[in-house]
Design a protein around this motif. Structure first.
Motif, PDB file in Angstrom:
ATOM      1  N   ASP A 117       0.672  -0.836   0.726  1.00 48.82           N
ATOM      2  CA  ASP A 117      -0.109   0.302  -0.071  1.00 48.82           C
ATOM      3  C   ASP A 117       0.900   0.839   0.311  1.00 48.82           C
ATOM      4  OD1 ASP A 117      -2.308  -1.924   0.203  1.00 48.82           O
ATOM      5  OD2 ASP A 117      -1.830  -1.603   1.875  1.00 48.82           O
ATOM      6  N   LYS A 269      -8.203   2.416  -1.792  1.00 47.66           N
ATOM      7  CA  LYS A 269      -8.418   1.711  -3.146  1.00 47.66           C
ATOM      8  C   LYS A 269      -9.166   3.398  -4.397  1.00 47.66           C
ATOM      9  CE  LYS A 269      -7.114  -2.305  -2.224  1.00 47.66           C
ATOM     10  NZ  LYS A 269      -6.067  -2.355  -2.772  1.00 47.66           N
ATOM     11  N   GLU A 272      -6.359   5.132  -5.572  1.00 50.59           N
ATOM     12  CA  GLU A 272      -5.233   3.686  -6.281  1.00 50.59           C
ATOM     13  C   GLU A 272      -6.072   4.370  -7.669  1.00 50.59           C
ATOM     14  OE1 GLU A 272      -4.527  -0.947  -7.126  1.00 50.59           O
ATOM     15  OE2 GLU A 272      -5.089  -0.064  -4.792  1.00 50.59           O
TER      16      GLU A 272
END
Length: 293
Positions: A117, A269, A272
């Motif tokens: 991450d 997420k 991302e």
């Protein structure tokens, strides 16, 4: 024996020159990356043989060290190994960027674990300035929407005259973008600090406004050929605000650099997906490295 001192705001000018020694593009090897996160990681530092050493505490592995930056990195790693022996702890370096990994693999027996991450998303500066081609059509559509629907938009350089207005924006931002994350809250808290000590941090920044309302702020620093975007906050109620903020920040400060590092997603997420949509030229992986004595 290495003597470490707790890292504070007052140490910025002392440690700043050592980041020029770094061969890595990682955002960790910057003033923003180290000083902004010093409390979260309980960061201490030492300078030995004109080389900067950081000792930190990782929530998962405990005491760890950053890759030394300066004239004698290998000698400094050896001193850290001796230090950990004396302290009866394992020798962890974390995070170690992929472009620094050979420093360890070529000289020591190591065990590595990827920090999934914590990869950095790095872009060609010219791509984020021009947003040319079909792959950036989505970003251009958002920017065009913003500029056509909010006619009285403007961009100002962030400075001592308007920094208090940027702080007021952050207070409102914390209300409508209140993510239940320790890292998010720490980043927001330290963004206030950056604005309090903006001249000491020596960052560059912009304010995005619609009429008299601030709808976004961005700030970062330049080291060598990289613009590090440490702070990007925008009001998503204004459609296209993030795209305009990023593009205007790049236009103003990245015209003379090769890369823009927009840093990590730390497991978010949505973040991302957003960063992938800008088509990074490098996704810089990071690792936890254990040296086996």
């Amino acid at each position: 024996m290495i003597q470490f001192k707790k890292l504070t705001i007052d140490d910025i000018d002392i440690i700043r020159p050592f980041f020029e020694y770094s061969n890595s593009l990682a955002c960790d090897n910057t003033i923003g990356g180290s000083v902004m996160w010093r409390d979260f990681f309980d960061t201490w530092y030492s300078i030995i043989d004109n080389t900067l050493l950081f000792r930190m505490k990782d929530p998962n592995i405990g005491t760890c060290f950053a890759t030394p930056m300066g004239e004698n990195p290998i000698d400094s790693i050896n001193k850290i190994i001796e230090y950990t022996k004396n302290e009866s702890i394992k020798t962890f370096f974390c995070p170690v960027a992929e472009d620094d990994l050979c420093l360890y693999s070529s000289n020591y027996n190591i065990i590595t674990k990827e920090l999934i991450d914590w990869s950095d998303y790095i872009y060609n500066a010219i791509d984020l300035i021009e947003l040319k081609g079909r792959k950036y059509s989505g970003q251009r559509n958002h920017i065009n929407y913003f500029k056509s629907h909010y006619n009285n938009w403007s961009v100002l350089e962030l400075n001592s005259n308007n920094i208090i207005n940027a702080q007021e924006f952050l207070k409102k931002f914390s209300l409508y973008e209140n993510k239940n994350s320790i890292i998010f809250k720490e980043e927001l808290y330290k963004t206030y600090e950056v604005f309090d000590f903006f001249e000491k941090y020596k960052m560059h920044g912009i304010i995005l406004k619609v009429n008299d309302t601030i709808v976004g702020v961005a700030a970062g620093e330049i080291i060598e050929d990289v613009l590090y975007a440490h702070i990007e906050k925008a009001n998503m109620n204004y459609k296209g605000s993030y795209q305009v903020l990023m593009n205007e920040f790049a236009k103003k400060y990245a015209s003379d650099v090769q890369y823009i590092n927009r840093e990590e997603t730390v497991g978010d997420k949505g973040l991302e997906i957003s960063k992938m949509q800008y088509h990074p030229t490098i996704i810089l992986k990071k690792y936890c490295v254990e040296i086996i004595n």
